[in-house]
Design a protein around this motif. Structure first.
Motif, PDB file in Angstrom:
ATOM      1  N   LYS A  58       0.818  -1.205   0.000  1.00 57.31           N
ATOM      2  CA  LYS A  58       0.000   0.000   0.000  1.00 57.31           C
ATOM      3  C   LYS A  58       0.850   1.252   0.000  1.00 57.31           C
ATOM      4  CE  LYS A  58      -3.645   2.101   2.850  1.00 57.31           C
ATOM      5  NZ  LYS A  58      -3.075   3.396   3.038  1.00 57.31           N
ATOM      6  N   GLN A  59       1.952   1.234   0.764  1.00 60.49           N
ATOM      7  CA  GLN A  59       2.736   2.447   0.950  1.00 60.49           C
ATOM      8  C   GLN A  59       4.165   2.116   1.342  1.00 60.49           C
ATOM      9  OE1 GLN A  59       1.816   5.376   0.259  1.00 60.49           O
ATOM     10  NE2 GLN A  59       3.356   6.627   1.187  1.00 60.49           N
ATOM     11  N   PHE A  60       5.085   2.987   0.965  1.00 60.57           N
ATOM     12  CA  PHE A  60       6.458   2.949   1.453  1.00 60.57           C
ATOM     13  C   PHE A  60       6.670   4.175   2.338  1.00 60.57           C
ATOM     14  CE2 PHE A  60       7.126   0.796  -2.740  1.00 60.57           C
ATOM     15  CZ  PHE A  60       7.488  -0.442  -2.236  1.00 60.57           C
ATOM     16  N   PHE A  61       7.397   3.989   3.422  1.00 60.58           N
ATOM     17  CA  PHE A  61       7.796   5.090   4.285  1.00 60.58           C
ATOM     18  C   PHE A  61       9.319   5.091   4.328  1.00 60.58           C
ATOM     19  CE2 PHE A  61       3.738   3.511   5.880  1.00 60.58           C
ATOM     20  CZ  PHE A  61       2.979   4.664   5.899  1.00 60.58           C
ATOM     21  N   MET A  62       9.906   6.260   4.099  1.00 63.22           N
ATOM     22  CA  MET A  62      11.359   6.398   4.155  1.00 63.22           C
ATOM     23  C   MET A  62      11.710   7.459   5.188  1.00 63.22           C
ATOM     24  SD  MET A  62      12.398   6.024   0.148  1.00 63.22           S
ATOM     25  CE  MET A  62      14.113   5.613   0.398  1.00 63.22           C
ATOM     26  N   ASP A  63      13.004   7.584   5.464  1.00 63.70           N
ATOM     27  CA  ASP A  63      13.521   8.528   6.459  1.00 63.70           C
ATOM     28  C   ASP A  63      12.610   9.735   6.655  1.00 63.70           C
ATOM     29  OD1 ASP A  63      15.572   6.758   6.016  1.00 63.70           O
ATOM     30  OD2 ASP A  63      16.999   8.245   5.325  1.00 63.70           O
TER      31      ASP A  63
END
Length: 191
Positions: free
Chosen positions: A69-74
């Motif tokens: 559904k989603q990527f989260f980065m720094d």
């Protein structure tokens, strides 16, 4: 905590007093690659600030196929927001794709401070609005754009992601097969 303060103030400025109160609630944790921040079926209790690393949010359909559904980065807020708000079991797992550094806090403890710190309550609303708009944008992209355009948007948003995580996660995020992703990458690199 400096990264958290900067992140927060870019969304909705808060006073130093509010931040000092908030900072006391956050504790650092390490999440190793493939470990879960929250699993499907768990009751979420924590919200996190992802200082370093990549986390993916995903779910499984009835046949057991994964959909990213989603990527989260720094410098991202992570957590099973629907579960936190509804107090029902989580349906979207969040898993580390790399080793991660995260600051976590109990969501209820943050909410308890809303009545005392109105700038904190406003921050909570602004974060919810941001993720609502991001969700709607992704839905529009999935419905209105072809896979080539969705791939280019992903590359613009997360320029280094392809060198860090497996292609099948990227394909899942784009709603295509890994084979289709390979064809798109070949086509775009030759043009």
């Amino acid at each position: 905590m400096k990264e958290l303060f900067t992140y927060i103030n870019n969304i909705s400025p808060i006073s130093e007093d509010t931040f000092q109160e908030l900072a006391q609630l956050f504790k650092p944790i390490q999440l190793k690659k493939n470990e879960f921040f929250v699993r499907d079926g768990e009751y979420a209790q924590h919200i996190g600030f992802l200082k370093k690393g990549i986390v993916r949010a995903f779910f499984l359909n009835q046949e057991g196929k994964e959909y990213t559904k989603q990527f989260f980065m720094d410098s991202s807020i992570i957590g099973a927001y629907t579960s936190l708000l509804t107090k029902k079991p989580n349906k979207i797992a969040q898993q580390a794709l790399t080793d991660c550094e995260i600051l976590i806090a109990n969501f209820n403890e943050i909410e308890e401070r809303y009545s005392k710190f109105h700038d904190l309550e406003r921050l909570g609303r602004k974060i919810a609005e941001y993720y609502f708009l991001e969700k709607e944008q992704k839905e529009l992209e999935m419905a209105l754009l072809d896979a080539d355009k969705r791939y280019l948007i992903l590359r613009e948003k997360f320029p280094t992601i392809e060198t860090i995580i497996p292609q099948y996660h990227i394909a899942s995020y784009l709603g295509i097969s890994p084979t289709q992703l390979s064809r798109i990458r070949r086509k775009l690199s030759s043009s």
